[in-house]
Design a protein around this motif. Sequence first.
Motif, PDB file in Angstrom:
ATOM      1  N   UNK A 251      49.244  36.424  34.886  1.00 40.43           N
ATOM      2  CA  UNK A 251      50.242  36.731  35.917  1.00 40.43           C
ATOM      3  C   UNK A 251      49.611  37.523  37.062  1.00 40.43           C
ATOM      4  N   UNK A 252      48.703  38.443  36.735  1.00 36.98           N
ATOM      5  CA  UNK A 252      47.985  39.206  37.763  1.00 36.98           C
ATOM      6  C   UNK A 252      47.129  38.284  38.611  1.00 36.98           C
ATOM      7  N   UNK A 253      46.471  37.304  37.969  1.00 34.23           N
ATOM      8  CA  UNK A 253      45.666  36.352  38.725  1.00 34.23           C
ATOM      9  C   UNK A 253      46.508  35.598  39.735  1.00 34.23           C
ATOM     10  N   UNK A 254      47.714  35.235  39.366  1.00 39.28           N
ATOM     11  CA  UNK A 254      48.577  34.467  40.265  1.00 39.28           C
ATOM     12  C   UNK A 254      48.914  35.245  41.539  1.00 39.28           C
ATOM     13  N   UNK A 255      48.785  36.551  41.498  1.00 39.87           N
ATOM     14  CA  UNK A 255      49.091  37.368  42.673  1.00 39.87           C
ATOM     15  C   UNK A 255      47.874  37.653  43.536  1.00 39.87           C
ATOM     16  N   UNK A 256      46.716  37.110  43.146  1.00 38.89           N
ATOM     17  CA  UNK A 256      45.507  37.350  43.923  1.00 38.89           C
ATOM     18  C   UNK A 256      45.352  36.269  44.995  1.00 38.89           C
ATOM     19  N   UNK A 257      44.961  36.672  46.208  1.00 39.16           N
ATOM     20  CA  UNK A 257      44.897  35.688  47.308  1.00 39.16           C
ATOM     21  C   UNK A 257      43.849  34.600  47.098  1.00 39.16           C
ATOM     22  N   UNK A 258      42.829  34.844  46.292  1.00 40.36           N
ATOM     23  CA  UNK A 258      41.764  33.873  46.093  1.00 40.36           C
ATOM     24  C   UNK A 258      42.043  32.915  44.928  1.00 40.36           C
ATOM     25  N   UNK A 259      43.101  33.154  44.172  1.00 39.13           N
ATOM     26  CA  UNK A 259      43.419  32.322  43.008  1.00 39.13           C
ATOM     27  C   UNK A 259      44.166  31.078  43.456  1.00 39.13           C
TER      28      UNK A 259
ATOM     29  N   UNK B 225      27.902  31.613  41.014  1.00 35.00           N
ATOM     30  CA  UNK B 225      26.938  30.779  41.729  1.00 35.00           C
ATOM     31  C   UNK B 225      27.199  29.294  41.520  1.00 35.00           C
ATOM     32  N   UNK B 226      27.980  28.950  40.509  1.00 34.07           N
ATOM     33  CA  UNK B 226      28.334  27.555  40.277  1.00 34.07           C
ATOM     34  C   UNK B 226      29.691  27.198  40.868  1.00 34.07           C
ATOM     35  N   UNK B 227      30.137  28.008  41.817  1.00 36.39           N
ATOM     36  CA  UNK B 227      31.328  27.695  42.593  1.00 36.39           C
ATOM     37  C   UNK B 227      32.631  28.026  41.912  1.00 36.39           C
ATOM     38  N   UNK B 228      32.631  29.023  41.017  1.00 41.08           N
ATOM     39  CA  UNK B 228      33.838  29.430  40.313  1.00 41.08           C
ATOM     40  C   UNK B 228      33.974  30.950  40.370  1.00 41.08           C
ATOM     41  N   UNK B 229      35.190  31.420  40.552  1.00 39.84           N
ATOM     42  CA  UNK B 229      35.448  32.850  40.416  1.00 39.84           C
ATOM     43  C   UNK B 229      35.320  33.226  38.937  1.00 39.84           C
ATOM     44  N   UNK B 230      34.667  34.337  38.665  1.00 36.99           N
ATOM     45  CA  UNK B 230      34.573  34.842  37.301  1.00 36.99           C
ATOM     46  C   UNK B 230      35.330  36.159  37.211  1.00 36.99           C
ATOM     47  N   UNK B 231      36.274  36.221  36.290  1.00 41.47           N
ATOM     48  CA  UNK B 231      37.046  37.439  36.047  1.00 41.47           C
ATOM     49  C   UNK B 231      36.749  37.882  34.625  1.00 41.47           C
TER      50      UNK B 231
ATOM     51  N   UNK C 103      39.047  29.533  38.729  1.00 41.93           N
ATOM     52  CA  UNK C 103      38.784  30.861  38.140  1.00 41.93           C
ATOM     53  C   UNK C 103      38.500  30.726  36.654  1.00 41.93           C
ATOM     54  N   UNK C 104      37.461  31.410  36.208  1.00 43.68           N
ATOM     55  CA  UNK C 104      37.097  31.468  34.797  1.00 43.68           C
ATOM     56  C   UNK C 104      37.416  32.868  34.289  1.00 43.68           C
ATOM     57  N   UNK C 105      38.236  32.945  33.251  1.00 39.68           N
ATOM     58  CA  UNK C 105      38.655  34.222  32.685  1.00 39.68           C
ATOM     59  C   UNK C 105      37.941  34.476  31.363  1.00 39.68           C
TER      60      UNK C 105
END
Length: 542
Positions: free
Chosen positions: A111-119, A76-82, A54-56
């Motif tokens: 901390x919110x990211x840690x609760x996401x199923x895709x993280x 598109x480069x295989x990373x989640x973007x938040x 994940x990229x924040x």
Amino acid sequence: MFAQVATFAAARALGLPPAVSGKVSYRRHQRMRARDGVVLMTDHYATTAPGAGTVLIRTPYGRGGPVTLLGRIIAERGLHAVIQSCRGTYGSGGRFEPMLHEREDGIDTIDWLRRQPWYNGRLAMFGSSYQGFTQWAAAPYAGDELRAMVLVCTASSARDSTYAGESFSLDTVLTWAELLAAEGQPFLSRQAELKRGQPKLLRGLATTPLDTADTVAVGAAVPFFQEWLREVEPGAAYWADRVFDDSIPEVRAPVAMITGWYDIFLPAQLRDYAALRKAGADPLLTIGPWTHGSPGLLTAWMRDGLTFLCESMGDRPPRSGGVRLHVANAGWREVPSWPPPGRPAEVVLRPDGGLGAQARAGEPSSFFYDPADPTPSVGGAVLAANKAGRMDNRDVEAREDVLVFTGAELEEHVDVVGEVAATIYTGGEPEHFDVFVRLCDVDPRGRSWNVCDGLVRVVPGRFPTDADGVTRVEVPMYPTAYRFRAGHRLRVQVSGGAHPRWARNPGTGEPLGSAVSMQAGRRWVFHDESHPSAVRFMVAAD
């Protein structure tokens, strides 16, 4: 389909790393709640690529327009973007107070990211300018999850850049305040204002007292602008929760830094680089021929920054160490670290207006500085791209309030690469004054191009003064990497200011924001054997 075409075209134009297989989707306007209940609006660009980290990006500049394109490019480069709007901006609750809430809000977002199923626990941070402040604020609290930081034209502390040389960076601060205020304006009216040359901003930059400049420029008082006019002392408690340099040694993630020789944060970013090196880290550093808003900087940020992210978030070990510099008139050069090796050299100011290796006896030079007609700034490190960078200085050098010292034609190339500083011996009135020093390159046509510069604000007792009333003023200047070609000449300017890049010095010692009285005076610059005023630099090793 349009989004795919746009990202493909952007990736090809910028030379980005290749996209990976996987479906991209997005969910916008998610409501992330901070610890105090404030809702921060957040967009998620998702990828189905396996093992996606994940990229924040936390930003006060909005999540629409080109930012949506960035989100898709990252995904598109295989990373989640938040991508999240800082509090008080673009739908996020609360009030925007620069830097104040970025640490807690950044920690809450992780901390919110840690609760996401895709993280999956693999985190990177990415961004330029203010987006870099948000990275430094939260990075020490991400622990081993943080795999990479890409820091572009930014720093861990805005305080020293705001009060460069302990003066006030008026042009940059007021321009930024106007930019933030204009973000809510309709597109067409904003374009019309820009086409007119931003007359309200120009009037604000010329206004006294300074605590009315924001009202002139944007139509209302800007709280942080007013606070920055008051909280000028280096140790002011106000800045304690707004600077993040104390926690640099705690960052263990690989870091890539990208900046330009005429960027407003360059000296501060190089201090961050040195702090990382001292703590045992080995960051990548790229310094190009760019200003804060250069198109070339954007290309490097996207191409090199995304490459670094993809490497750091993948299975391969990320690149580390090394410095890539653009040497003006000579091209790119790689060195092991900053500052690179070299031999010290200096040019000494002479009574006849020349420069040499040694001082000569003679009478001091003088100029008359009038804050009611301040010496103008030309180019250099300012926020607006159309006013920044290298410019011909002949008009300002023709003014009577600017001293000019010019060397002989060079017989061979001289590569000045590294830190630059000046020592100026001066006396005169008033006792509150500024010293501005600029190093220029004079070409065979007589054009004088600014290379680097610096200004310091002098108050009684800050610098040593001898029994004759001569004060030795040390002026840190911007570092540089510049080839002075054979047939060119070095030139040094000395003056009492560079307005509006720096706020004019009224000469009275009155408070920064409320000063209205102006005290002019004649200032002398000494350059004899006992007072060898000079500019010092490093010449690159062969």
